[in-house]
Design an enzyme around this catalytic site. Structure first.
Site, short mmCIF file in Angstrom:
data_model
loop_
_atom_site.label_atom_id
_atom_site.label_comp_id
_atom_site.label_asym_id
_atom_site.label_seq_id
_atom_site.Cartn_x
_atom_site.Cartn_y
_atom_site.Cartn_z
N ASP A 87 -9.81 -5.26 5.29
CA ASP A 87 -10.26 -5.92 4.06
C ASP A 87 -11.23 -7.06 4.36
OD1 ASP A 87 -8.92 -4.24 2.42
OD2 ASP A 87 -7.33 -5.63 1.87
N HIS A 109 0.81 -1.22 0.00
CA HIS A 109 0.00 0.00 0.00
C HIS A 109 0.84 1.28 0.00
CE1 HIS A 109 -3.88 -1.95 0.32
NE2 HIS A 109 -3.44 -2.69 1.33
N GLU A 158 -7.78 -11.97 4.88
CA GLU A 158 -8.48 -10.74 4.51
C GLU A 158 -9.73 -10.98 3.67
OE1 GLU A 158 -5.37 -7.40 3.94
OE2 GLU A 158 -4.65 -9.06 2.69
#
Length: 235
Positions: free
Chosen positions: A153, A26, A127
Site C-alpha cells: 500500500d 483482507h 502504508e
C-alpha cells in the site's frame, strides 16, 4: 492467515512459528471465527495476532478479549492515531474495558489488567505517504511496540502522489532508521527468507518477519505435488 478456519492456524502454528497473524482486514474473518482461530493458536502454543479491519475501540477490545496477544492496525499515519490505538489496547493509562475473557485467562491471570498490559503488543502499519512525515512522532508514542512496513500500500500511495516523493526503497530505509532510533522493532512480510528482499530488510534492521501466508503455502505445496505427479505419470 487468510482462511477463516482453525485448521490452518493449528497446523502452521504447531510447526514452530513464533506467531501467526489472522488477517481480518483482507479476509472474511468474523468475531466467531477469530475467537476460534485465536483459541487454535493458543492450543498449539503460538502467539496469535490480529490485523484488525477497523481502527476503533470495539475492534481492538473484541480481538484482545478473544485472546489475541497483539494487534496490527492498518494505515496509521498520525501520532494521534497511534495514541488512540495504544489507549484502546491498554487498561492502565488507557481506555480498554475490563472483561473476564480468554484474553485474561477468564480471571485467573494474576493481577489481571497489569499482566495483560505487559504482554499486549501494539503494531502500527505504515502504508501511506503521509505517514512518512509523521514516522518520528508515531514511533515515539509510548506503548507502540513495533512498526510494520506495509510496502504494498505504501508503494501505491507513493505512486499516486503528484508532488515529489521518495522511492519505496528510500522510504523503507527512512522508516526503519527512524523507528529503530526510537527504540521500536520493525516488521515486514516476505515470500522467502532466502530472497534478496529478505536479506535487504534484515540488513536494514528488520527483525520480525512474516513469511508468506496460508494460501501461498497451500499453492506452493499443491504445485509441487502436481509437478511430481506429472513427472511420474506423464514422464
Amino acid at each position: 492467515m487468510k482462511v477463516p478456519a482453525v485448521q490452518n492456524t493449528e497446523i502452521i502454528g504447531s510447526i514452530g512459528f513464533d506467531f501467526v497473524v489472522l488477517d481480518e482486514e483482507h479476509a472474511p474473518w468474523t468475531r466467531a471465527t477469530l475467537d476460534q482461530g485465536l483459541l487454535a493458536a493458543r492450543a498449539v502454543g503460538t502467539a496469535g495476532l490480529v490485523r484488525i479491519a477497523r481502527p476503533d475501540a470495539a475492534s481492538v477490545l473484541s480481538v484482545l478479549d478473544d485472546g489475541a496477544i497483539g494487534i496490527l492496525c492498518p494505515h496509521v499515519d498520525t501520532a494521534a492515531k497511534a495514541r488512540d490505538l495504544v489507549s484502546w489496547a491498554k487498561y492502565h493509562g488507557g481506555s480498554r474495558g475490563a472483561g473476564v475473557s480468554r484474553g485474561c485467562d477468564y480471571g485467573q491471570l494474576p493481577d489481571m489488567t497489569r499482566a495483560a498490559d505487559e504482554f499486549t503488543t501494539v503494531i502500527c502499519m505504515i502504508e501511506d505517504r503521509e505517514a512518512l512525515d509523521a514516522i518520528d512522532a508515531i514511533s515515539s508514542v509510548d506503548g507502540v511496540d513495533a512498526i510494520f512496513l506495509g510496502r504494498g500500500d505504501l508503494g501505491l500511495s507513493l505512486s499516486n502522489a503528484t508532488d515529489p516523493v521518495p522511492t519505496l526503497a528510500d522510504a523503507v530505509e527512512s522508516v526503519v532508521r527512524i523507528a529503530k532510533g526510537n527504540g521500536k522493532a520493525v516488521s515486514a512480510v516476505v515470500q522467502s527468507m532466502k530472497s534478496d528482499e529478505a536479506k535487504w530488510l534484515i540488513d536494514l534492521g528488520v527483525t520480525a518477519m512474516m513469511v508468506a501466508q496460508d494460501l501461498a503455502f497451500m499453492r506452493r505445496a499443491a504445485e509441487a505435488a502436481l509437478q511430481e505427479f506429472n513427472e511420474v505419470m506423464k514422464g
